[in-house]
Design an enzyme around this catalytic site. Sequence first.
Site, short mmCIF file in Angstrom:
data_model
loop_
_atom_site.label_atom_id
_atom_site.label_comp_id
_atom_site.label_asym_id
_atom_site.label_seq_id
_atom_site.Cartn_x
_atom_site.Cartn_y
_atom_site.Cartn_z
N TYR A 1 0.88 -1.09 -0.01
CA TYR A 1 -0.02 0.12 -0.11
C TYR A 1 1.00 1.29 -0.10
O TYR A 1 0.20 2.38 0.11
CB TYR A 1 -1.03 0.18 1.01
CG TYR A 1 -2.02 -1.10 1.05
CD1 TYR A 1 -2.85 -1.42 0.16
CD2 TYR A 1 -2.08 -2.19 2.07
CE1 TYR A 1 -3.79 -2.26 -0.16
CE2 TYR A 1 -2.60 -3.24 1.99
CZ TYR A 1 -3.74 -3.17 1.08
OH TYR A 1 -4.68 -4.35 0.88
N ASN B 1 -12.66 5.27 -0.83
CA ASN B 1 -11.78 4.09 -0.89
C ASN B 1 -12.56 3.08 0.14
O ASN B 1 -12.46 3.09 1.36
CB ASN B 1 -10.51 4.10 -0.50
CG ASN B 1 -9.64 2.95 -0.57
OD1 ASN B 1 -10.24 1.81 -0.75
ND2 ASN B 1 -8.33 2.69 -0.56
N HIS C 1 -15.47 -5.40 -1.55
CA HIS C 1 -15.99 -6.70 -2.26
C HIS C 1 -16.91 -7.36 -1.33
O HIS C 1 -17.36 -8.29 -1.97
CB HIS C 1 -14.50 -7.38 -1.97
CG HIS C 1 -13.27 -6.43 -2.41
ND1 HIS C 1 -13.01 -6.07 -3.71
CD2 HIS C 1 -12.37 -6.12 -1.71
CE1 HIS C 1 -11.95 -5.32 -3.88
NE2 HIS C 1 -11.50 -5.37 -2.34
N ASP D 1 -25.67 0.37 -1.72
CA ASP D 1 -26.83 1.01 -1.72
C ASP D 1 -26.87 2.53 -1.31
O ASP D 1 -27.74 3.38 -1.77
CB ASP D 1 -27.76 0.26 -0.85
CG ASP D 1 -28.38 -1.06 -1.51
OD1 ASP D 1 -27.98 -1.28 -2.77
OD2 ASP D 1 -28.88 -1.85 -0.91
N HIS E 1 -8.60 3.06 -5.48
CA HIS E 1 -7.98 1.95 -4.50
C HIS E 1 -6.59 2.28 -4.91
O HIS E 1 -6.09 2.68 -6.00
CB HIS E 1 -8.35 0.72 -5.08
CG HIS E 1 -9.88 0.46 -4.92
ND1 HIS E 1 -10.10 -0.19 -3.77
CD2 HIS E 1 -10.77 0.31 -5.93
CE1 HIS E 1 -11.48 -0.46 -3.99
NE2 HIS E 1 -11.71 -0.13 -5.11
N SER F 1 -3.99 0.06 -4.51
CA SER F 1 -3.45 -1.11 -5.31
C SER F 1 -4.26 -1.32 -6.62
O SER F 1 -5.35 -0.83 -6.67
CB SER F 1 -3.37 -2.34 -4.48
OG SER F 1 -4.71 -2.75 -4.09
N ARG G 1 -10.72 -9.79 -4.79
CA ARG G 1 -10.68 -8.42 -5.05
C ARG G 1 -11.03 -7.86 -6.41
O ARG G 1 -10.99 -6.67 -6.53
CB ARG G 1 -9.29 -7.79 -4.47
CG ARG G 1 -8.57 -8.35 -3.20
CD ARG G 1 -7.51 -7.54 -2.97
NE ARG G 1 -6.91 -8.21 -1.84
CZ ARG G 1 -6.66 -8.00 -0.55
NH1 ARG G 1 -7.79 -7.07 -0.13
NH2 ARG G 1 -6.23 -8.81 0.17
O1 CA2 Z 1 -5.96 -0.85 -2.80
C1 CA2 Z 1 -6.82 -0.57 -2.00
O2 CA2 Z 1 -6.85 0.82 -1.77
C2 CA2 Z 1 -7.71 -1.58 -1.29
O3 CA2 Z 1 -9.03 -0.71 -1.25
C3 CA2 Z 1 -7.22 -1.52 0.22
C4 CA2 Z 1 -8.00 -2.65 1.07
C5 CA2 Z 1 -8.23 -3.81 0.10
O4 CA2 Z 1 -9.17 -4.69 1.07
C6 CA2 Z 1 -8.86 -3.67 -1.16
O5 CA2 Z 1 -8.99 -5.03 -1.86
C7 CA2 Z 1 -8.01 -2.87 -1.90
C8 CA2 Z 1 -7.23 -2.95 2.31
C9 CA2 Z 1 -7.03 -1.89 3.26
C10 CA2 Z 1 -6.13 -2.11 4.11
O6 CA2 Z 1 -4.96 -1.26 4.63
C11 CA2 Z 1 -3.98 -1.45 5.19
C12 CA2 Z 1 -2.84 -0.72 5.23
C13 CA2 Z 1 -1.95 -0.81 5.94
C14 CA2 Z 1 -1.80 -2.23 6.49
C15 CA2 Z 1 -2.63 -3.01 6.31
C16 CA2 Z 1 -3.61 -2.88 5.64
#
Ligand code: CA2
Length: 156
Positions: free
Chosen positions: A32, A83, A89, A96, A109, A111, A120
């Site tokens: 991230y 975000n 997901h 809604d 997002h 990533s 995802r």
């Molecule tokens: O890529 C993205 O922004 C996501 O929305 C991030 C989500 C993930 O579940 C999506 O599939 C894609 C996860 C956010 C978790 O953020 C963290 C940040 C640092 C350490 C651990 C988790």
Amino acid sequence: MPNPPVPPTGVSVLVLNGPNLNLLGLREPEVYGKDTLAGIDELCRSTAAAHGLRADCRQSNHEGVLVDAIHEARTAHRGIVINPAGYSHTSVAVRDALAAVELPVVEVHLSNIHRREAFRHHSHVSAVADSVICGAGAHGYALAVTHLAKLLEENR
Ligand code: CA2
């Protein structure tokens, strides 16, 4: 000399971040990035200000709190950058709520969700978003706010 940023008007947009994004910069920087959520919020505020907008940046780990923030945006804000994180997901409720408020929505997002695990690849939010930006890291938020400003300008 560069032009100073346009001072924000009374027009504001909601930047809403979902679960675990408060950990940005503290864990999993290889996935991230190194930016913290505070840094991303500041990027959103300065990008919004450059377009004469105010960004109200919020984060919650709770689905219902996100739904309430989206409902409040109906009267408080002119558009939403979201975000939804893991709720992208899974959450029909967030989807809604976004559909119900009828504001322009840009989903972002950090990533590239399409290059990651299959679960995802689908976001419930994408079908109700005007635009989706993914895989651009923190810069994606600046792109999202800039694009929302353009949508608001077009709909004026
Ligand atoms: O890529 C993205 O922004 C996501 O929305 C991030 C989500 C993930 O579940 C999506 O599939 C894609 C996860 C956010 C978790 O953020 C963290 C940040 C640092 C350490 C651990 C988790």
